[in-house]
Design an enzyme around this catalytic site. Sequence first.
Site, PDB file in Angstrom:
ATOM      1  N   ASP A   8       0.871  -1.177   0.000  1.00 38.54           N
ATOM      2  CA  ASP A   8       0.000   0.000   0.000  1.00 38.54           C
ATOM      3  C   ASP A   8       0.912   1.232   0.000  1.00 38.54           C
ATOM      4  O   ASP A   8       2.129   1.125  -0.201  1.00 38.54           O
ATOM      5  CB  ASP A   8      -1.010  -0.043   1.159  1.00 38.54           C
ATOM      6  CG  ASP A   8      -0.360   0.163   2.521  1.00 38.54           C
ATOM      7  OD1 ASP A   8       0.889   0.246   2.588  1.00 38.54           O
ATOM      8  OD2 ASP A   8      -1.097   0.246   3.523  1.00 38.54           O
ATOM      9  N   HIS A   9       0.331   2.405   0.245  1.00 36.64           N
ATOM     10  CA  HIS A   9       1.115   3.642   0.221  1.00 36.64           C
ATOM     11  C   HIS A   9       2.229   3.640   1.272  1.00 36.64           C
ATOM     12  O   HIS A   9       3.275   4.240   1.074  1.00 36.64           O
ATOM     13  CB  HIS A   9       0.190   4.846   0.441  1.00 36.64           C
ATOM     14  CG  HIS A   9      -0.685   4.708   1.653  1.00 36.64           C
ATOM     15  ND1 HIS A   9      -1.781   3.867   1.664  1.00 36.64           N
ATOM     16  CD2 HIS A   9      -0.612   5.252   2.887  1.00 36.64           C
ATOM     17  CE1 HIS A   9      -2.341   3.927   2.870  1.00 36.64           C
ATOM     18  NE2 HIS A   9      -1.655   4.753   3.628  1.00 36.64           N
ATOM     19  N   CYS A  65       3.039  -3.372   4.057  1.00 37.48           N
ATOM     20  CA  CYS A  65       2.178  -2.246   4.420  1.00 37.48           C
ATOM     21  C   CYS A  65       2.772  -1.651   5.691  1.00 37.48           C
ATOM     22  O   CYS A  65       3.903  -1.998   6.059  1.00 37.48           O
ATOM     23  CB  CYS A  65       0.708  -2.641   4.549  1.00 37.48           C
ATOM     24  SG  CYS A  65       0.303  -3.749   5.895  1.00 37.48           S
ATOM     25  N   THR A  67       2.120  -1.845   9.074  1.00 35.64           N
ATOM     26  CA  THR A  67       2.388  -2.826  10.128  1.00 35.64           C
ATOM     27  C   THR A  67       2.624  -4.229   9.574  1.00 35.64           C
ATOM     28  O   THR A  67       3.120  -5.102  10.301  1.00 35.64           O
ATOM     29  CB  THR A  67       1.179  -2.940  11.077  1.00 35.64           C
ATOM     30  OG1 THR A  67       0.048  -3.368  10.299  1.00 35.64           O
ATOM     31  CG2 THR A  67       0.874  -1.618  11.759  1.00 35.64           C
ATOM     32  N   GLY A  68       2.191  -4.468   8.360  1.00 30.93           N
ATOM     33  CA  GLY A  68       2.211  -5.815   7.780  1.00 30.93           C
ATOM     34  C   GLY A  68       0.951  -6.592   8.113  1.00 30.93           C
ATOM     35  O   GLY A  68       0.624  -7.582   7.453  1.00 30.93           O
ATOM     36  N   GLY A  70      -2.384  -5.787   7.992  1.00 28.54           N
ATOM     37  CA  GLY A  70      -3.482  -5.735   7.019  1.00 28.54           C
ATOM     38  C   GLY A  70      -3.223  -6.666   5.852  1.00 28.54           C
ATOM     39  O   GLY A  70      -4.119  -7.406   5.418  1.00 28.54           O
ATOM     40  N   HIS A  98       9.914 -23.336   8.873  1.00 34.60           N
ATOM     41  CA  HIS A  98       8.874 -24.018   9.650  1.00 34.60           C
ATOM     42  C   HIS A  98       7.464 -23.868   9.070  1.00 34.60           C
ATOM     43  O   HIS A  98       6.659 -24.785   9.185  1.00 34.60           O
ATOM     44  CB  HIS A  98       8.857 -23.493  11.090  1.00 34.60           C
ATOM     45  CG  HIS A  98      10.051 -23.925  11.885  1.00 34.60           C
ATOM     46  ND1 HIS A  98      10.186 -23.655  13.231  1.00 34.60           N
ATOM     47  CD2 HIS A  98      11.176 -24.610  11.518  1.00 34.60           C
ATOM     48  CE1 HIS A  98      11.343 -24.156  13.660  1.00 34.60           C
ATOM     49  NE2 HIS A  98      11.965 -24.718  12.645  1.00 34.60           N
ATOM     50  N   HIS A 133       6.865 -30.185  10.421  1.00 36.21           N
ATOM     51  CA  HIS A 133       6.288 -28.901   9.983  1.00 36.21           C
ATOM     52  C   HIS A 133       5.299 -29.107   8.838  1.00 36.21           C
ATOM     53  O   HIS A 133       4.296 -28.407   8.750  1.00 36.21           O
ATOM     54  CB  HIS A 133       7.400 -27.934   9.590  1.00 36.21           C
ATOM     55  CG  HIS A 133       8.351 -27.669  10.703  1.00 36.21           C
ATOM     56  ND1 HIS A 133       7.959 -27.039  11.858  1.00 36.21           N
ATOM     57  CD2 HIS A 133       9.662 -28.011  10.863  1.00 36.21           C
ATOM     58  CE1 HIS A 133       8.995 -26.974  12.690  1.00 36.21           C
ATOM     59  NE2 HIS A 133      10.026 -27.559  12.110  1.00 36.21           N
TER      60      HIS A 133
HETATM   61  C1  RB5 Z   1      -1.964   2.667   6.457  1.00 35.04           C
HETATM   62  O1  RB5 Z   1      -2.015   3.859   7.161  1.00 35.04           O
HETATM   63  C2  RB5 Z   1      -1.879   1.483   7.400  1.00 35.04           C
HETATM   64  O2  RB5 Z   1      -3.055   1.336   8.103  1.00 35.04           O
HETATM   65  C3  RB5 Z   1      -1.557   0.235   6.632  1.00 35.04           C
HETATM   66  O3  RB5 Z   1      -0.367   0.417   5.946  1.00 35.04           O
HETATM   67  C4  RB5 Z   1      -1.366  -1.029   7.429  1.00 35.04           C
HETATM   68  O4  RB5 Z   1      -0.514  -0.810   8.517  1.00 35.04           O
HETATM   69  C5  RB5 Z   1      -2.559  -1.762   7.773  1.00 35.04           C
HETATM   70  O5  RB5 Z   1      -2.522  -2.886   8.275  1.00 35.04           O
END
Ligand code: RB5
Length: 143
Positions: A8-9, A65, A67-68, A70, A98, A133
């Site tokens: 994403d952005h 993304c 946090t990863g 999403g 694993h 595994h």
């Molecule tokens: C975008 O602001 C943020 O929510 C997205 O990149 C991600 O962290 C979602 O899981």
Amino acid sequence: MKIAICSDHAGVEYKQKLINWLEKKGYEMINFGTDSTESMDYPDVAHPLAEAVEKGEADCGIALCGTGDGMAITLNKHQGIRAGLAWGTEIGRLVKAHNNANVLVMPARFISYRMAQQIVMKWLETDFEGGRHQRRIDKIPIR
Ligand code: RB5
């Protein structure tokens, strides 16, 4: 080897750099976007990437993304996907050894680009260990 990649952005800067870097190393990259820093919704790129990996159009995938989470949550809705979130090289190794993750997910807002490169390399060069595994992976699909 063909690697699908999406972000994403929040992950677009690392994604573009990873594409350039991995192409120089000889990997064929399939870019599912986004290619803009404008705010967008990660499922719009995660689902098409997952489908490409499930269909065998790519051998594996990389998703970024903020946090990863999403990306991982969305990708793992697909029965043929094992998306693993890694923020360090040892997790990058274990998620292949694993969990045989066929998509590597990274939290772009919480790691350096150098760390992202190191995680990708570790994940790509590690082999799945199989054995116990594989038995565990076989139990993942909903019965
Ligand atoms: C975008 O602001 C943020 O929510 C997205 O990149 C991600 O962290 C979602 O899981």
